[in-house]
Design an enzyme around this catalytic site. Structure first.
Site, mmCIF file in Angstrom:
data_model
loop_
_atom_site.group_PDB
_atom_site.id
_atom_site.type_symbol
_atom_site.label_atom_id
_atom_site.label_comp_id
_atom_site.label_asym_id
_atom_site.label_seq_id
_atom_site.Cartn_x
_atom_site.Cartn_y
_atom_site.Cartn_z
ATOM 1 N N SER A 1 0.869 -1.171 0.000
ATOM 2 C CA SER A 1 0.000 0.000 0.000
ATOM 3 C C SER A 1 0.903 1.218 0.000
ATOM 4 O O SER A 1 2.129 1.089 0.061
ATOM 5 C CB SER A 1 -0.907 0.019 1.239
ATOM 6 O OG SER A 1 -0.215 0.532 2.365
ATOM 7 N N TYR B 1 0.932 -1.773 10.596
ATOM 8 C CA TYR B 1 0.548 -1.897 9.193
ATOM 9 C C TYR B 1 1.654 -1.361 8.282
ATOM 10 O O TYR B 1 2.065 -2.021 7.325
ATOM 11 C CB TYR B 1 -0.762 -1.135 8.952
ATOM 12 C CG TYR B 1 -1.215 -1.130 7.526
ATOM 13 C CD1 TYR B 1 -1.853 -2.240 6.983
ATOM 14 C CD2 TYR B 1 -1.014 -0.017 6.726
ATOM 15 C CE1 TYR B 1 -2.285 -2.240 5.660
ATOM 16 C CE2 TYR B 1 -1.437 -0.010 5.399
ATOM 17 C CZ TYR B 1 -2.067 -1.124 4.883
ATOM 18 O OH TYR B 1 -2.487 -1.116 3.579
#
Length: 160
Positions: free
Chosen positions: A33, A46
């Site tokens: 991401s 994350y």
């Protein structure tokens, strides 16, 4: 997160790299991401896993190209994508929508820009693979945030 987001990629590479190498052609598309290219404050675990996937893919691309020029790897680092991930995670019991977990994602839209459609992400990924690019980062201000990270990194190294 490490077991799914990092080791999932590792297992995919271990399973398919021998097949691609045997053929002498093929391409990996690993998904990270925008958090793999620049910090995402308040999302440290994350972001850590996304940086790992980016580094893995960058190295994998170089290693594959040493074996055969028709091999390669690309890492997809999109901004926010319009998917039902939050609702699906809640339905599986992985997050509690009422506890405010998705509020951080809703706040992320305000912080990091509008959501991409899955089609936009797919088209960007295909174009990057066809161009044999290692990185593809569609959406919002991903390029600007990555550029700021690289500039800060180089400034730190120069002063070190």
């Amino acid at each position: 997160m490490i077991g799914v987001k990092v080791l999932g990629v590792v297992h995919g590479v271990k399973a398919f790299a021998p097949l691609l190498i045997e053929r002498g052609t093929g391409h990996f598309l690993n998904t990270a991401s925008s958090g793999g290219l620049a910090p995402l404050p308040d999302l440290t675990p994350y972001t850590t896993t996304m940086h790992a996937v980016v580094g893995l893919t960058e190295t994998l691309d170089q290693e594959l190209k040493r074996v055969a020029p028709a091999l390669g790897a690309t890492v997809l680092c999109p901004g926010l994508v319009d998917t039902p991930l939050g609702q699906n995670s809640a339905a599986l019991g992985a997050i509690d929508l009422q506890a405010g977990a998705p509020a951080s994602m809703q706040n992320a839209v305000a912080r990091f820009g509008a959501k991409l459609t899955p089609r936009e992400v797919a088209e960007s990924a295909i174009a990057a693979i066809e161009a044999d690019r290692v990185h593809v980062a569609p959406g919002g201000d991903v390029a600007e945030r990555a550029e700021a990270r690289v500039k800060a990194l180089l400034a730190d190294i120069a002063e070190g």
